[in-house]
Structure formats: C-alpha cells, structure tokens
Motif scaffolding. Sequence first.
Motif, short mmCIF file in Angstrom:
data_model
loop_
_atom_site.label_atom_id
_atom_site.label_comp_id
_atom_site.label_asym_id
_atom_site.label_seq_id
_atom_site.Cartn_x
_atom_site.Cartn_y
_atom_site.Cartn_z
N GLN A 195 -56.07 -69.93 -56.52
CA GLN A 195 -57.44 -69.73 -56.07
C GLN A 195 -58.01 -68.43 -56.64
OE1 GLN A 195 -58.44 -70.57 -51.99
NE2 GLN A 195 -56.69 -71.91 -51.69
N PRO A 196 -58.33 -68.40 -57.92
CA PRO A 196 -58.86 -67.18 -58.54
C PRO A 196 -60.18 -66.71 -57.94
CG PRO A 196 -59.11 -69.06 -60.00
CD PRO A 196 -58.24 -69.52 -58.88
N GLY A 197 -60.89 -67.58 -57.27
CA GLY A 197 -62.17 -67.20 -56.67
C GLY A 197 -62.05 -66.34 -55.43
N LEU A 198 -60.83 -66.08 -54.97
CA LEU A 198 -60.64 -65.26 -53.77
C LEU A 198 -61.23 -63.86 -53.93
CD1 LEU A 198 -56.93 -66.14 -52.85
CD2 LEU A 198 -59.00 -66.99 -51.74
N ALA A 199 -61.24 -63.36 -55.15
CA ALA A 199 -61.72 -61.99 -55.39
C ALA A 199 -63.22 -61.86 -55.11
CB ALA A 199 -61.42 -61.59 -56.83
N ASN A 200 -63.96 -62.95 -55.25
CA ASN A 200 -65.42 -62.88 -55.17
C ASN A 200 -66.00 -63.37 -53.84
OD1 ASN A 200 -65.52 -61.97 -57.90
ND2 ASN A 200 -65.25 -64.08 -58.59
N GLY A 233 -47.77 -66.21 -52.97
CA GLY A 233 -48.09 -65.88 -54.36
C GLY A 233 -48.77 -67.03 -55.07
N LEU A 234 -48.30 -68.25 -54.78
CA LEU A 234 -48.89 -69.43 -55.43
C LEU A 234 -50.34 -69.62 -55.03
CD1 LEU A 234 -47.90 -71.66 -57.36
CD2 LEU A 234 -47.47 -73.08 -55.35
N GLN A 242 -50.81 -76.01 -46.13
CA GLN A 242 -49.72 -76.29 -47.07
C GLN A 242 -49.08 -75.02 -47.60
OE1 GLN A 242 -50.90 -78.54 -50.50
NE2 GLN A 242 -48.84 -78.61 -51.36
N LEU A 243 -49.90 -74.00 -47.92
CA LEU A 243 -49.36 -72.79 -48.54
C LEU A 243 -49.25 -71.60 -47.58
CD1 LEU A 243 -51.14 -72.90 -52.03
CD2 LEU A 243 -48.80 -73.62 -51.43
N LEU A 244 -50.04 -71.60 -46.51
CA LEU A 244 -50.01 -70.47 -45.58
C LEU A 244 -49.39 -70.82 -44.24
CD1 LEU A 244 -53.45 -68.75 -46.31
CD2 LEU A 244 -51.19 -68.24 -47.28
N GLY A 245 -48.97 -72.06 -44.07
CA GLY A 245 -48.13 -72.42 -42.94
C GLY A 245 -48.80 -72.70 -41.62
N ARG A 246 -50.13 -72.52 -41.53
CA ARG A 246 -50.84 -72.79 -40.28
C ARG A 246 -52.12 -73.59 -40.56
NH1 ARG A 246 -49.40 -69.94 -35.68
NH2 ARG A 246 -47.98 -68.16 -35.96
N PRO A 247 -52.57 -74.39 -39.60
CA PRO A 247 -53.82 -75.12 -39.78
C PRO A 247 -55.05 -74.25 -39.53
CG PRO A 247 -52.86 -75.67 -37.65
CD PRO A 247 -51.87 -74.77 -38.35
#
Length: 210
Positions: free
Chosen positions: A196-201, A190-191, A70-75
């Motif tokens: 997904q704030p957990g991406l950092a960890n 950006g959205l 949905q947000l990154l355009g690929r499955p």
Amino acid sequence: MILPISKNAMLLAAVALVCVAILGFINQLTQPKIAEQKLANKLAILNDVLPQNSATESLLADCILVTSEQLLGRPTPQAIYRLRDGDKISAFVVETTAPDGYSGNIDLMVAVTPAGTVLGSRVLNHQETPGLGDKIERRRSAWIDSFQAKQVSPDNQAAWAVRKDGGQFDQFTGATITPRAVVTAVYNAGLLILQQPGLANRPANCGASQ
C-alpha cells in the motif's frame, strides 16, 4: 410526618450524591495525569522500535487508521504512525495483531521502512504461557530483536518462519505456536507497507482513537 424508612432513603441518596461528586472531582484531577502517563508510555514504545529519540508528539499526530484483517490480524482499524525526514517518510510504525497465538491475540508494534526493512518490534499485549510463550517480551529475552534489519518482500515469505518450519527464526523449547504467530505478524506488517504505497499520502485521522 416522614417515616423512618423515608428518612433513611433520603440519607442514603444524599450520601450517594456526595460520593458521586467526590469521584467526579477526583477523576477531573487525575485524568490529565493519566493522559500524560499514557502519552509517555506510547512514546517510550515508539522509541524502542525506532532509531533513538525519533519519537515525538508530532509522530503521534501523524497517524492513520488502516483496516486489513488479513495482514493486521483484526477486523477493526489499526494505527500506523509515520516518521518523516523532511518531506519523505523514513519509517512506518504499525500496530498489528497476531490472532493465532497459543492463548489468543498477541498485539505488537512493528517499525518498517518504506522499502520493507524491519527497524524494530515490540509486544504490546499478550496472554501467552509464563516461562514459555512470554519469551516474546523484551524483558524476558532478546528474541524479539531478531527481526531487526531483516528484509520483508513478497519473494522471501518462506524465510519468515521458525526454523522448525524451514525459516530463519528460532522457536522456543516447548513453545512453537507463539513465535510462529509473531514471525508471521511481523512479516505481514512489512508486507502491508509494501503493498500500500499510498499510505504516505493519506490524511492523518487517528484523533482520539490513539
């Protein structure tokens, strides 16, 4: 007595084996150079979207794979690189795709702060019309720089559109579909970071997929 046809077959087989051996040897010689060039190209693009000289090999190693059609355009999974300032993330660099370009997929790299400010963006690959849609390339025009310092938030999606659609970004004369697709893809990158704030960890897991 070996028939002439058998001799010819054996000769051809021997030549084929020699050719395979030569090709294998050449591949062994050139593979490190190809890998080195691939690394240099990747770092050059990362430095294009990040503050100057931020991209290093350690940035390439601090990479996670994320799937969000949905947000990154690929499955399939897309790479996100994490730029760190000490123990904090100062930027994410998202590989994303606009699936609705005029001539198909448009692959991009977008650098975004954890707060959703776009630092830079570049087109990695596209098949848009020369002289029209290819103005998304930095070498063709400065249009792709118009996202720099723009803020992404769930509340300002309407502004992330071309002017024809009531947004803040220029379209191209005779080509609206291409810039419309890119604007949406940059906003969605950006959205994703905001949602997904957990991406950092997450542990780095790109490995050989980079």
